[in-house]
Design a protein around this motif. Structure first.
Motif, PDB file in Angstrom:
ATOM      1  N   THR A 130       0.834  -1.194   0.000  1.00 34.79           N
ATOM      2  CA  THR A 130       0.000   0.000   0.000  1.00 34.79           C
ATOM      3  C   THR A 130       0.867   1.242   0.000  1.00 34.79           C
ATOM      4  N   GLU A 131       0.458   2.178  -0.826  1.00 32.71           N
ATOM      5  CA  GLU A 131       1.191   3.427  -0.915  1.00 32.71           C
ATOM      6  C   GLU A 131       0.461   4.476  -0.093  1.00 32.71           C
ATOM      7  N   LYS A 132       1.212   5.199   0.708  1.00 28.21           N
ATOM      8  CA  LYS A 132       0.600   6.288   1.469  1.00 28.21           C
ATOM      9  C   LYS A 132       1.164   7.594   0.951  1.00 28.21           C
ATOM     10  N   LYS A 133       0.306   8.587   0.910  1.00 31.41           N
ATOM     11  CA  LYS A 133       0.756   9.889   0.412  1.00 31.41           C
ATOM     12  C   LYS A 133       0.484  10.954   1.456  1.00 31.41           C
ATOM     13  N   LYS A 134       1.394  11.914   1.524  1.00 34.00           N
ATOM     14  CA  LYS A 134       1.193  13.043   2.432  1.00 34.00           C
ATOM     15  C   LYS A 134       1.232  14.320   1.609  1.00 34.00           C
ATOM     16  N   TYR A 135       0.136  15.035   1.599  1.00 32.79           N
ATOM     17  CA  TYR A 135       0.136  16.322   0.903  1.00 32.79           C
ATOM     18  C   TYR A 135      -1.095  17.100   1.346  1.00 32.79           C
ATOM     19  N   TYR A 184       5.085   7.144   0.040  1.00 32.25           N
ATOM     20  CA  TYR A 184       5.955   6.061   0.493  1.00 32.25           C
ATOM     21  C   TYR A 184       5.124   4.803   0.646  1.00 32.25           C
ATOM     22  N   TYR A 185       5.812   3.682   0.587  1.00 34.76           N
ATOM     23  CA  TYR A 185       5.130   2.403   0.727  1.00 34.76           C
ATOM     24  C   TYR A 185       5.251   1.896   2.150  1.00 34.76           C
TER      25      TYR A 185
END
Lengths: 666, 301
Positions: free
Chosen positions: A588-593, A611-612
């Motif tokens: 799973t890919e997590k994104k921060k924005y 990031y994964y």
């Protein structure tokens, strides 16, 4: 001197080594460590080679009243692992001398590091030798703690400390499980000797105790779902330590599992099926994760998990062979696993060492920031390339040999088992081929992004080629790898002999039934050489013909675009993005924005990070630890920090003791 | 030895037939069937332009790629005649030797530092990885059926008899054809004649190759075609004598080439994002073969 004296001497050498490191001037401490590691390696390798060629060694260290005699047994299985440990520890320390040069000003830290390295080396050796539960656990613990100290060399960095803590906790969960298993054996047989485990297995159900051992050792080895310490600890450690940890410390876990397998007496089939299934999943999970990470040491750590899966496939095949009484499958399975253990310790330490050289020169582990290093560090690039080819299981290197043996073991299993096993094995067969294909994707990606193309970002200092003392052990490793690749039957004849002597009932297997396979394997070696010759032929024809032809250089063809920039190159993230999307349910890919808001007419500069996360860590382990933390927090009122309360606890306790003795409750 | 000679022979005109078929299908006359080979010989005589970004990888990769294909061809048997290399488990060697060529062709594409070539490299790595289990499942099933593990012995003992065996033969042919199309980056997966670099796979990887190296790579593709054609032909030979098997071999290769041409003329390339699923479906066809084998052996029901 006989062998037992050599071994006892090796302990004193380690102790003498600590003193010697302590008294020598700071700049020679590394070299002194190297010398003492070499002496210890020699003192233990000589008996090990004796065992491999002659008989096993058995003696007892006496005189410790608490535990009684400590049985020390070295059979060929232990000897094989001792040799692997010695080889990797030696190359590791030589490489480490060069790698630690820039840290020369941290004198006390370095001294501790080298002292721990000696302890680490000899504790790993003794784990393979002692066969008394309590002493085994003590040595095991020494190994874990000394490796922890080695991992947290860079202890000023909070991330390193966190990784170290993670490692410490997980290792102790492992020790706790092992202790429980040993206590179970002790309670039902009354003996601490390892021989008691075999007795236990003869009279009790085999599954549960073995599973306890498997989990305990599996945490060290890195089978899923017990793998989550690896991707944290390996990047945090200095590179020579990562190389040695990945090369041998996880193999000590494999040693433990194999040792327990030799004691088993029933339930082979169910355990074999379990291990085979879990190993294929471990291999796939490891390689999928290593495909998507951009930190190259994390990538290598996940790749270690994949290779443990491959070793495990061999163990599973061997167990199924034991259950079905198929001798060839036993030998191919366990023999392949043992050979892959050696192979992996070679190419993984090579990869960690060459990756370490890159880190030393660039101070980043992020592939996305590198590129084009082949021009500045051509030899390191070559070393990494060879490691990448070997770990992908490509001929003419050693990785192919062990994978070929495992493929052969599976083909053997297909033709001679019941339908259930046939289906399981053919799925593992396809699984191993996917693992092979994916590892090509992983290593073309890493090699391409780190070494090829042009530099993506400006580095603090211009990278230069690694020093000779760092390159030398890597060339040595390549030499051994080529030897295995070209003379596979020589090495396999040793591992098959180990399997034959380790399992009761195989002694009277006639060696004739193995000869066709060994001949077959030597053909693989010959054809690997033919392949090398063929490549040379094609290349020299090319050189000859190209002499007449004009060659010129110009910029890379930009498909009509004339102002290409380094940042426009394909990145490692984009290289594996399609795979990541395809397998989004595992990785799973997590994104921060922060989203743009409608009122923001002139948006400000903002950051976006993706990031994964590790499936098991994120979905299972963290959930459990969060629950645990929640539960523990309920008792926070006890530990509230006010001194008055603590005095009341004390008074309360005294009153209880007083009343208890008064009324004869206690 | 026979198989090597015949495969090399067929490789001279295989792509020519494909191109000719495509030309005729689209209403043109088209070049002669030896035209691709003439182009390659011309390339061998030409000079080369190398990118400034490249290193020694770019220099050695085409040779290794070509050598790997030749090495793989040496494993292929011809009916009752063994290949030059034949041992138990040689199909594993075959697959891994091809993989080493692929490894080098991928890193040589990355060596140029071009974003387009990186894109092609990433796709090549992914698609060939996905095709791998189909091949291994197919060969594993055939090994289970025949009890042997080398190409030569498997093909010698694989006989057509029952209905299931015909179905197996058809499905095995389908899987091999599709693997061949994927390995050579042809139509359903990749269009070699496309004009947009963004949609290419193999073609975009060799953008910067020229001269002798390009000739080697192009001829390696011809050889690969003929190699897979030979594998398919081997399914049908059994132990026929040479005066039957050589004509059958040539007919099967020609049929294969014509059908590749027809496939390329009348189908559209799949959407790039769906390729992965399509390729992975091949493994399920291989699984069908596996269950067919289990039925034939009476292990299933």
């Amino acid at each position: 001197m006989d062998n037992s004296q050599f071994l006892i001497l090796s302990i004193w050498v380690t102790v003498a080594g600590w003193l010697a490191i302590y008294v020598t001037p700071a700049r020679f401490r590394g070299n002194v460590t190297g010398i003492f590691v070499f002496i210890t390696a020699m003192l233990t390798s000589i008996p090990a080679i004796h065992v491999l060629t002659l008989n096993k060694i058995e003696f007892a260290i006496s005189g410790i009243s608490l535990i009684g005699n400590i049985p020390v047994r070295i059979d060929s299985l232990s000897a094989w692992f001792i040799l692997i440990i010695n080889l990797t520890s030696l190359t590791g320390v030589v490489y480490g001398l060069g790698y630690m040069k820039p840290y020369g000003d941290q004198k006390s830290n370095l001294t501790l590091h080298w002292i721990q390295y000696l302890l680490f080396h000899s504790s790993m050796l003794w784990v393979c030798m002692v066969q008394n539960s309590i002493v085994f656990l003590i040595v095991w613990e020494l190994m874990s703690l000394s490796s922890l100290m080695l991992v947290i060399f860079d202890h000023q960095n909070s991330k390193t400390l966190k990784a170290g803590l993670n490692y410490l906790v997980q290792m102790h969960i492992g020790v706790a499980i092992l202790t429980a298993a040993f206590i179970w054996v002790y309670l039902s047989t009354g003996s601490l000797d390892f021989a008691a485990i075999a007795q236990f297995f003869q009279t009790h159900s085999n599954i549960w105790l073995f599973l306890l051992f498997f989990i305990g050792f599996g945490i060290k080895a890195g089978f899923i779902p017990f793998h989550s310490w690896l991707p944290h600890a390996h990047p945090a450690a200095p590179s020579h330590i990562s190389g040695v940890m990945s090369g041998v410390i996880v193999k000590v876990g494999i040693y433990g599992i194999l040792r327990m397998i030799t004691f088993l007496s029933t339930d082979y089939l169910i355990l074999g099926e379990l291990i085979l299934g879990l190993s294929v999943l471990t291999g796939l999970y490891g390689i999928i994760n290593s495909a998507i990470h951009r930190d190259f040491k994390k990538m290598l750590a996940y790749c270690t998990i994949e290779n443990i899966g491959i070793v495990g496939i061999g163990l599973g095949l061997g167990l199924i062979g034991l259950g079905n009484g198929n001798n060839i499958m036993i030998i191919l399975g366990f023999g392949g696993a043992l050979l892959h253990t050696l192979n992996h310790s070679l190419f993984k330490s090579l990869l960690f060492f060459s990756a370490g050289s890159v880190y030393q020169q660039t101070h980043t582990r992020d592939m996305e920031k590198l590129g084009g290093l082949i021009h500045a560090m051509p030899q390191t690039a070559f070393l990494f390339l060879i490691g990448a080819l070997a770990i992908g299981g490509l001929p003419p290197f050693n990785g192919f040999v062990s994978e070929f043996i495992l493929y052969k073991g599976m083909l053997e299993g297909i033709s001679s088992s019941n339908m259930y096993h046939v289906i399981l094995i053919i799925i593992s067969f396809a699984g191993l081929s996917i693992i092979g294909g994916l590892s090509i994707l992983v290593f073309t990606k890493s090699f391409g992004t780190i070494f090829l193309g042009t530099q993506r970002t400006k580095l603090h200092s211009e990278p230069v080629e690694a020093s000779l003392s760092m390159r030398l052990p890597q060339y040595l490793i390549i030499g051994i790898m080529l030897l295995i690749g070209i003379f596979p039957s020589f090495f396999f004849s040793y591992t098959s002999q180990i399997v034959i002597t380790s399992f009761p009932g195989l002694e009277n297997i006639n060696s004739g039934s193995l000869t066709p396979f060994i001949n077959n394997l030597s053909l693989v070696g010959i054809y690997a050489t033919v392949f090398l010759v063929l490549i040379a032929l094609v290349y020299f024809t090319r050189l000859l013909l190209n002499k007449k032809n004009l060659t010129q250089t110009s910029p890379t063809w930009g498909c009509g675009y004339v102002a290409p920039r380094a940042s426009m190159q394909y990145t490692s993230k984009s290289y594996s993005k399609t795979l990541g999307k395809l397998l989004g349910f595992i990785v799973t890919e997590k994104k921060k924005y922060t989203e743009l808001e409608s009122s923001e007419i002139f948006p400000e500069e903002r950051k976006h990070s993706a990031y994964y996360v590790d499936f098991f860590e994120n979905r299972i382990i963290e959930k459990i630890t969060n629950r645990l933390q929640y539960f523990m927090n309920l008792f926070q009122f006890i530990q509230n920090g006010s001194t008055q309360m603590y005095i009341i606890y004390g008074l309360f306790f005294i009153v209880i003791v007083f009343l208890g003795t008064l009324f004869n409750f206690i | 030895m026979i198989s090597l000679a015949l495969i090399i022979l067929v490789s001279f005109f295989f792509t020519g037939i494909v191109i000719r078929t495509k030309s005729i299908a689209s209403g043109r006359k088209g070049p002669g069937i030896f035209q691709p080979m003439k182009d390659i010989f011309r390339l061998f005589k030409k000079g080369a332009v190398y990118s400034e970004t490249t290193s020694f990888i770019f220099q050695v990769a085409p040779s290794i790629y070509f050598a790997s294909v030749v090495m793989a061809i040496m494993v292929i048997p011809f009916g009752q005649y063994k290949g030059i290399i034949s041992f138990e488990g040689d199909f594993v060697f075959f697959a891994y030797v091809l993989a080493i060529g692929k490894f080098f062709s991928i890193i040589s594409a990355l060596d140029t530092g071009s974003s387009f070539e990186g894109m092609g490299a990433s796709r090549e790595a992914l698609y060939s990885m996905l095709a791998e289990p189909a091949f291994f499942l197919l060969m594993g099933s055939l090994a289970l059926l025949t009890g042997y593990t080398s190409f030569h012995e498997i093909f010698m003992t694989f006989h057509f008899g029952s209905y299931i065996s015909y179905a197996l033969g058809v499905m095995a042919t389908f899987v091999l054809v599709m693997i061949c199309m994927i390995e050579n980056s042809r139509m359903p997966v990749d269009d070699p004649k496309t004009h947009l670099e963004l949609t290419m796979i193999h073609e975009v990887m060799i953008l910067d190759n020229s001269g002798f190296d390009l000739g080697l790579i192009l001829h390696a593709t011809n050889l690969k075609f003929a190699m897979y054609g030979a594998l398919i032909a081997n399914l049908y030979f059994g132990d026929l004598p040479l005066y039957y098997s050589i004509p059958i071999f040539l007919v099967i290769q020609t049929l294969f080439a014509v059908s590749v041409g027809l496939l390329e003329s009348f189908t559209a390339r799949y959407r790039m994002s769906h390729n992965a699923q399509f390729i992975f479906t091949l493994s399920s066809v291989s699984l069908l073969i596996f269950f067919g084998v289990l039925m034939m052996l009476g292990k299933l029901i």
